[in-house]
Motif scaffolding. Structure first.
Motif, short mmCIF file in Angstrom:
data_model
loop_
_atom_site.label_atom_id
_atom_site.label_comp_id
_atom_site.label_asym_id
_atom_site.label_seq_id
_atom_site.Cartn_x
_atom_site.Cartn_y
_atom_site.Cartn_z
N ARG A 131 -2.48 6.81 -5.10
CA ARG A 131 -3.47 6.17 -4.20
C ARG A 131 -2.89 5.88 -2.82
O ARG A 131 -3.62 5.84 -1.83
CB ARG A 131 -3.97 4.85 -4.81
N SER A 132 -1.59 5.67 -2.74
CA SER A 132 -0.98 5.33 -1.46
C SER A 132 -0.96 6.51 -0.48
O SER A 132 -0.66 6.36 0.70
CB SER A 132 0.45 4.81 -1.67
N SER B 220 -5.80 6.76 3.06
CA SER B 220 -6.74 5.64 3.08
C SER B 220 -8.14 6.25 3.22
O SER B 220 -8.34 7.20 3.99
CB SER B 220 -6.41 4.65 4.20
N SER C 179 -12.43 5.97 3.55
CA SER C 179 -13.59 5.18 3.96
C SER C 179 -14.84 6.03 3.74
O SER C 179 -14.77 7.26 3.70
CB SER C 179 -13.47 4.77 5.43
N ALA D 133 -1.88 8.66 4.78
CA ALA D 133 -1.16 7.39 4.86
C ALA D 133 0.29 7.60 4.45
O ALA D 133 1.11 7.97 5.26
CB ALA D 133 -1.85 6.34 4.00
#
Ligand code: HEC
Ligand code: HEC
Ligand code: HEC
Ligand code: HEC
Ligand code: HEC
Length: 373
Positions: A239-240, A243, A245, A261
């Motif tokens: 997940r890191s 990012s 949206s 990211a």
């Protein structure tokens, strides 16, 4: 003997002087301390490579490393390096394409053209594969490759020779296994011929000046680097990478943006059957799905009749720039909530090329949400 090795260590930049500039695969070698006048410069140690063929000698030498370095060994034993030849995902793929080529990396201490003895397969990518690069021996007495020492004070004394080399602290330590062409395109470096291209992706990423070990071998409390080599099986780590949206752009459409990211290369990287599934669903009463749309971000391959292997036709993974995907769920979405999701998927070796037929062997939800009408 030990004295000679100490000299080698000094000439190769122990003491951390070279550590500030870990070099990258393909980059010119870092400058080294000048040899004393008249002294012959010792050959630079080899970096880790596939296809070593040291068989039982490697298994025995590895057992000795594990006996003294128990914490490192515990981490390594649970890693995908250790299970490189025994992971079910690999065994299934190897059963479809049983080539000596595969063995070179997944059982690197085997002789590629011969079936690997069980203990050599179980060793996978061993301590000795990365740290003892001598062709003739796998034993620590042949010299153990290490990164330049960068912590305060002198390094603790070791009962075996330690050869410090700045290249071992950089991407070059990983290069020969983590970037390579399809077996049918041997020797080629053209992007469309690469079965894995993590090194090239890394060089072009915003993290180009961070060694692979920065993210994949983080230092623990005592300053010692982890050998768990986290990656595709660790949800928080995956997940890191980006990012995410999402916004509704019309009554029936959403736009999902993935901004790079913490990934040091394309997301996803590595094996060719890794992908992101981006999906959206218009929800009715009791979350009944009224309309749906999805897209896969991956390296897309085609099989061309009469030609060997796969051909790269598109690469829409997340590289250095944000990627925006627009999805249209259809007229049923009007006035309805839209649920969206980004999933990282490990896919089984597909027989064909239809992305929706693929068997998903593992999945991590990277991000998800709901957008009101
Ligand atoms: C008899 C015990 C023993 C054996 C066998 C042994 N080591 Fe070591 N090794 C040590 C000790 C003690 C040190 C110094 C303290 C430390 O760094 O953990 C050391 C240091 C090291 C270092 C340097 C760490 C640094 O950067 O300062 C590496 C790398 C290493 N060993 C790897 C290996 C590998 C790989 C093997 C097997 C081929 C191996 N060792 C076998 C005891 C051993
Ligand atoms: C895939 C390659 C790989 C494998 C497998 C591997 N290592 Fe390492 N190891 C490295 C690299 C690269 C470093 C140096 C990282 C850095 O400091 O930049 C390292 C560092 C070390 C260190 C120094 C750690 C520290 O930070 O003080 C020791 C000790 C060590 N390894 C021992 C082992 C032993 C023992 C095994 C097997 C149980 C093993 N390694 C397996 C690549 C590997
Ligand atoms: C001798 C070949 C070899 C070397 C050298 C090597 N690797 Fe690997 N690595 C592999 C293989 C093979 C796998 C796949 C294991 C599997 O899942 O079947 C792997 C898996 C991994 C994974 C796990 C991938 C996942 O899906 O989670 C990471 C992370 C990784 N390597 C990082 C590194 C780093 C960092 C280095 C350099 C310090 C390195 N490797 C050096 C062969 C190698
Ligand atoms: C800035 C941090 C960072 C750096 C530097 C980095 N990685 Fe990664 N890596 C990640 C993250 C986060 C993931 C998990 C997301 C993903 O799967 O890409 C990952 C995943 C992987 C995987 C698993 C394959 C996949 O995508 O599922 C492999 C293999 C890998 N990295 C190898 C490397 C190698 C080799 C290097 C150096 C050339 C490197 N990485 C440099 C952060 C990094
Ligand atoms: C030059 C080294 C190399 C060769 C040759 C190679 N691989 Fe790999 N393989 C790797 C590395 C490195 C990874 C880790 C990347 C990742 O996890 O995405 C990997 C990962 C995999 C995975 C994913 C494993 C998992 O646990 O998720 C499969 C499946 C796989 N390889 C199959 C094969 C097959 C089949 C062949 C032969 C046709 C082959 N590989 C040849 C280096 C190699």
């Amino acid at each position: 003997m030990l004295g000679a090795w100490l000299l080698v260590g000094l000439l190769l930049g122990s003491g951390g002087a070279c550590a500030a500039a870990p070099d990258r695969a393909g980059a010119p070698p870092a400058p080294q301390a000048a040899a004393a006048p008249g002294a012959a410069r010792p050959p630079r140690p080899a970096l880790p490579t596939p296809a070593r063929g040291r068989l039982g000698a490697a298994v025995a030498a590895n057992r000795a490393c594990e006996g003294c370095h128990d914490e490192v060994a515990r981490e390594w034993r649970a890693s995908l390096h250790r299970s490189a030849d025994t992971e079910p995902a690999y065994r299934r793929a190897f059963a479809i394409e049983p080539m000596p080529f595969c063995r070179g990396c997944h059982a690197p201490e085997a002789v590629p053209a011969e079936p690997e003895p069980e203990a050599v397969g179980a060793l996978g990518v061993g301590c000795v594969t990365c740290h003892v690069t001598a062709a003739s021996s796998a034993d620590a007495s042949a010299g153990v490759l290490a990164a330049p020492w960068t912590r305060p004070g002198p390094p603790p004394a070791a009962p075996h020779p330690v050869v410090r080399d700045a290249r071992f602290a950089g991407a070059a330590a990983c290069a020969s296994c983590h970037e390579f062409p399809f077996p049918t395109a041997r020797g080629s470096r053209r992007p469309e011929h690469l079965m894995q291209s993590t090194l090239t992706e890394h060089r072009r990423s915003p993290a180009a000046d961070r060694p692979c070990a920065d993210c994949h071998m983080p230092a623990g409390a005592a300053g010692r680097r982890s050998h768990a080599f986290v990656g595709s099986r660790d949800p928080a780590f995956v997940r890191s990478a980006v990012s995410v949206s999402a916004r509704r752009t019309s009554a029936t459409a959403v736009e999902i943006t993935l901004a790079p990211a913490n990934a040091g290369h394309a997301f996803p990287t590595g094996d060719l059957f890794r992908r992101l599934e981006i999906s959206a669903e218009a929800l009715g009463p009791d979350d009944m799905v009224l309309g749906q749309a999805d897209r896969f971000l991956t390296r897309h391959f085609a099989i061309r009749p009469g030609q060997i292997g796969r051909h790269l036709t598109a690469d829409d993974r997340v590289h250095a720039a944000p990627v925006t995907v627009a999805l249209e769920v259809g007229p049923a979405g009007e006035g309805r909530e839209i649920a969206w999701r980004v999933a990282y998927q490990r896919v089984a070796h597909p027989g064909g090329v239809d992305e929706r037929d693929a068997v998903v062997e593992g999945e991590i939800t990277v991000a998800s949400g709901r957008l009101a009408p």
